[in-house]
Design an enzyme around this catalytic site. Structure first.
Site, PDB file in Angstrom:
ATOM      1  N   CYS A 130       0.840  -1.129   0.090  1.00 35.02           N
ATOM      2  CA  CYS A 130       0.031  -0.078   0.168  1.00 35.02           C
ATOM      3  C   CYS A 130       0.958   1.236  -0.017  1.00 35.02           C
ATOM      4  O   CYS A 130       1.753   1.270   0.831  1.00 35.02           O
ATOM      5  CB  CYS A 130      -0.788  -0.178   1.304  1.00 35.02           C
ATOM      6  SG  CYS A 130      -1.966   1.372   1.429  1.00 35.02           S
ATOM      7  N   HIS A 148      -9.164  -3.715  -1.461  1.00 37.02           N
ATOM      8  CA  HIS A 148      -8.209  -3.157  -0.706  1.00 37.02           C
ATOM      9  C   HIS A 148      -8.640  -1.549  -0.845  1.00 37.02           C
ATOM     10  O   HIS A 148      -8.706  -0.753   0.198  1.00 37.02           O
ATOM     11  CB  HIS A 148      -6.858  -3.273  -1.428  1.00 37.02           C
ATOM     12  CG  HIS A 148      -5.545  -2.514  -0.743  1.00 37.02           C
ATOM     13  ND1 HIS A 148      -4.654  -3.006  -0.210  1.00 37.02           N
ATOM     14  CD2 HIS A 148      -5.715  -0.950  -0.831  1.00 37.02           C
ATOM     15  CE1 HIS A 148      -3.937  -2.068   0.193  1.00 37.02           C
ATOM     16  NE2 HIS A 148      -4.109  -0.838  -0.018  1.00 37.02           N
ATOM     17  N   GLU A 149      -8.950  -1.020  -2.049  1.00 44.24           N
ATOM     18  CA  GLU A 149      -9.284   0.317  -2.244  1.00 44.24           C
ATOM     19  C   GLU A 149     -10.781   0.617  -1.520  1.00 44.24           C
ATOM     20  O   GLU A 149     -10.722   1.690  -0.884  1.00 44.24           O
ATOM     21  CB  GLU A 149      -9.367   0.980  -3.651  1.00 44.24           C
ATOM     22  CG  GLU A 149      -7.987   0.747  -4.408  1.00 44.24           C
ATOM     23  CD  GLU A 149      -6.880   1.305  -3.796  1.00 44.24           C
ATOM     24  OE1 GLU A 149      -6.792   2.175  -3.111  1.00 44.24           O
ATOM     25  OE2 GLU A 149      -5.738   0.613  -3.617  1.00 44.24           O
ATOM     26  N   HIS A 179      -9.934   1.488   2.130  1.00 45.22           N
ATOM     27  CA  HIS A 179      -9.655   2.730   2.374  1.00 45.22           C
ATOM     28  C   HIS A 179     -10.847   3.578   2.741  1.00 45.22           C
ATOM     29  O   HIS A 179     -10.843   4.630   3.370  1.00 45.22           O
ATOM     30  CB  HIS A 179      -8.930   3.323   1.163  1.00 45.22           C
ATOM     31  CG  HIS A 179      -7.335   3.009   1.097  1.00 45.22           C
ATOM     32  ND1 HIS A 179      -6.521   3.191   2.437  1.00 45.22           N
ATOM     33  CD2 HIS A 179      -6.488   2.070   0.614  1.00 45.22           C
ATOM     34  CE1 HIS A 179      -5.400   2.633   2.342  1.00 45.22           C
ATOM     35  NE2 HIS A 179      -5.329   2.049   0.825  1.00 45.22           N
TER      36      HIS A 179
HETATM   37 ZN   LIG Z   1      -3.777   1.078   0.209  1.00 45.89          ZN
END
Ligand SMILES: [Zn+2]
Length: 176
Positions: free
Chosen positions: A94, A136-137, A140
């Site tokens: 990341c 993953h995004e 966030h």
């Molecule tokens: Zn990330």
């Protein structure tokens, strides 16, 4: 404009990001900054909070398309992950955690929808790398970071490193 990548320890990474109206000029600006910043870095996906905007937007450069000339970064606004299938367990990194790579379990396939800059909803089926990036995004946008998803043993091993990283990060600037 290229923005500074916010690093672990910056509070914006822990906030739940707000939905945004795609037609709002602010959305276009965030998307442009994401594209510029991604282009200046070596990762292939980036979420708005990572450049300091607490809005529900992320972009993914489809690096699984072999012909680089045919790759156009994909923009996802107000994404909603709908269905998960299977499992994959791979090393993940990341931009907000320089030099840290850990194995993370993710769904192999994820079905989701998101708006484009015109406000149109589109459906997507992400597999493998695309599925991994979308999960993953999207995390966030909910203030969830990949180190939250690693095994507790690995997290214990990383504890000192993360603590040090957080203590040297002030308002997104790595001063350490
Ligand atoms: Zn990330």
């Amino acid at each position: 404009m290229i923005q500074k990548i916010r690093l672990f320890g910056d509070e914006v990474l822990r906030k739940t990001a707000e939905p945004i109206t795609p037609e709002d000029p602010k959305a276009a600006q965030v998307v442009q900054d994401l594209l510029d910043t991604l282009g200046a870095n070596e990762e292939f996906a980036l979420a708005a909070p990572q450049i300091g905007y607490s809005y529900r937007i992320f972009i993914i450069n489809p690096i699984w398309i072999e012909d680089e000339d045919k790759r156009t970064p994909m923009v996802f606004i107000n994404p909603e992950l709908l269905e998960y299938e299977g499992e994959q367990f791979m090393l993940e990194g990341c931009l907000s955690f320089p030099e840290i790579y850990e194995k993370v379990k993710r769904a192999q396939i994820v079905k989701f929808r998101a708006q484009d800059l015109h406000g149109k909803w589109k459906n997507y089926t992400g597999r493998e790398l695309f599925a991994r990036a979308a999960q993953h995004e999207n995390d966030h946008l909910d203030g969830i970071l990949f180190v939250d998803r690693i095994s507790s043993i690995r997290r214990k091993l990383l504890h000192g490193k993360l603590k040090k990283m957080a203590s040297t990060t002030k308002n997104g600037v790595n001063v350490g």
